[in-house]
Design an enzyme around this catalytic site. Sequence first.
Site, PDB file in Angstrom:
ATOM      1  N   CYS A 114      90.125  11.970  86.322  1.00 18.38           N
ATOM      2  CA  CYS A 114      90.032  13.021  85.293  1.00 18.38           C
ATOM      3  C   CYS A 114      89.591  12.480  83.929  1.00 18.38           C
ATOM      4  O   CYS A 114      89.133  13.239  83.077  1.00 18.38           O
ATOM      5  CB  CYS A 114      91.357  13.751  85.165  1.00 18.38           C
ATOM      6  SG  CYS A 114      91.835  14.562  86.695  1.00 18.38           S
ATOM      7  N   HIS A 250      90.883  17.671  78.296  1.00 23.28           N
ATOM      8  CA  HIS A 250      90.825  17.799  79.755  1.00 23.28           C
ATOM      9  C   HIS A 250      91.658  19.022  80.127  1.00 23.28           C
ATOM     10  O   HIS A 250      92.747  19.226  79.597  1.00 23.28           O
ATOM     11  CB  HIS A 250      91.392  16.546  80.415  1.00 23.28           C
ATOM     12  CG  HIS A 250      91.575  16.678  81.886  1.00 23.28           C
ATOM     13  ND1 HIS A 250      90.598  17.194  82.711  1.00 23.28           N
ATOM     14  CD2 HIS A 250      92.631  16.380  82.702  1.00 23.28           C
ATOM     15  CE1 HIS A 250      91.037  17.195  83.952  1.00 23.28           C
ATOM     16  NE2 HIS A 250      92.272  16.716  83.973  1.00 23.28           N
ATOM     17  N   ASN A 280      91.693  22.783  87.329  1.00 24.84           N
ATOM     18  CA  ASN A 280      91.426  21.396  86.965  1.00 24.84           C
ATOM     19  C   ASN A 280      90.185  20.914  87.720  1.00 24.84           C
ATOM     20  O   ASN A 280      90.222  20.748  88.933  1.00 24.84           O
ATOM     21  CB  ASN A 280      92.652  20.554  87.326  1.00 24.84           C
ATOM     22  CG  ASN A 280      92.516  19.101  86.919  1.00 24.84           C
ATOM     23  OD1 ASN A 280      91.432  18.635  86.601  1.00 24.84           O
ATOM     24  ND2 ASN A 280      93.622  18.381  86.939  1.00 24.84           N
TER      25      ASN A 280
END
Length: 323
Positions: A114, A250, A280
């Site tokens: 990520c 993020h 996500n």
Amino acid sequence: MTIRAVVKGVGHYLPERVVPNCEFEKTLDTSDEWIRSRSGIERRHFAAPDQTTSDLATRAAEKALESAGLTGADMDAIILATSTADFTFPSAATMVQNAIGMTSGFAFDVQAVCAGFVYALSNANALIVSGQARRVLVIGAETFSRLMDWTDRSTCVLFGDGAGAVVLEAEIGGGTSTDRGILSTDLHSDGRYRDLLYVDGGVSTGTTGVLRMHGKEVFRHAVEKLAETAHAALDKAGLTSDDVDWIVPHQANLRIITATAQRMKVPMERVVVTVQDHGNTSAASIPLALSIGVRRGQIGKGDLIVTEAIGGGLAWGSVVLRW
Ligand code: UT7
């Protein structure tokens, strides 16, 4: 006189199929209410069976190039942040290189889960500042739907597929924090935490594997480390939270995004939030949010932006840039 890596174009691509939370109620002991209240996610996009990460990346890259008024042939390098490359090798970046008609220069993948896009931006900045490249296409693209255990309600409701890209170009700045472009970067990893978030397959097992996560533990690290790295990056640029126009975080969990903004003392009106629409998307989440932030009219030329991300590794970091 300082060389700066300035954003000249941005774009994104999301696969057509949209899956709302209620879809999961049919097969799992979960609810739209639980997913919304614990993560902020309302829906996500899933790639079609014949769509790969490099396909998504190519679509986003084409849009970023178009917005920059450039073509693949104008690029010196491609850095593609992904943990879901189409094949073990060659890199997905070289597939994008071929698809956009770039026959010179070089292309490679960056794998920091990520945090991948923040790592990729930092690498692109280093290439530009050192004079090794003048124009770099930086992409974040993922098909995390291919890594899900569809029986694990604690993970499979959280992730989605997508891609975003920016075109960076060298420009001469005055060497101050009023310059456009990347002003500072701050990267970290700590392999002691590898078991908190990982995929249980790969070359060593002969399988692709599925994602495993100790969500609560990752959450705790995220809240602590994201504000810390964002402050460190701002400090390196000689700036403070008061100078920030937009946090582009993020997009993993709205509660993490809110807690980080609170720790940074930046109001939520100055945070670009897209997690409700995409879930996500790992390395794709920041370039997606940058592109959508521009499209919404939130991000404009001259704005001071802080990006921050954390993921498997653990790996985390932050980039400060002036749009
Ligand atoms: O991008 C990479 C970085 N990743 C992240 O940043 C993710 C970080 N973690 C998180 O976002 C959160 O920890 C989650 C959203 C994953 C989970 O939220 P939480 O508030 O930490 O919930 P929890 O894991 O403590 O689970 C609470 C309860 C548990 O039940 P018990 O043990 O209290 O009876 C879970 O079994 O919720 C249960 N649960 C669910 N219930 C309904 C877990 N998943 C679900 C679900 N639906 N989908």
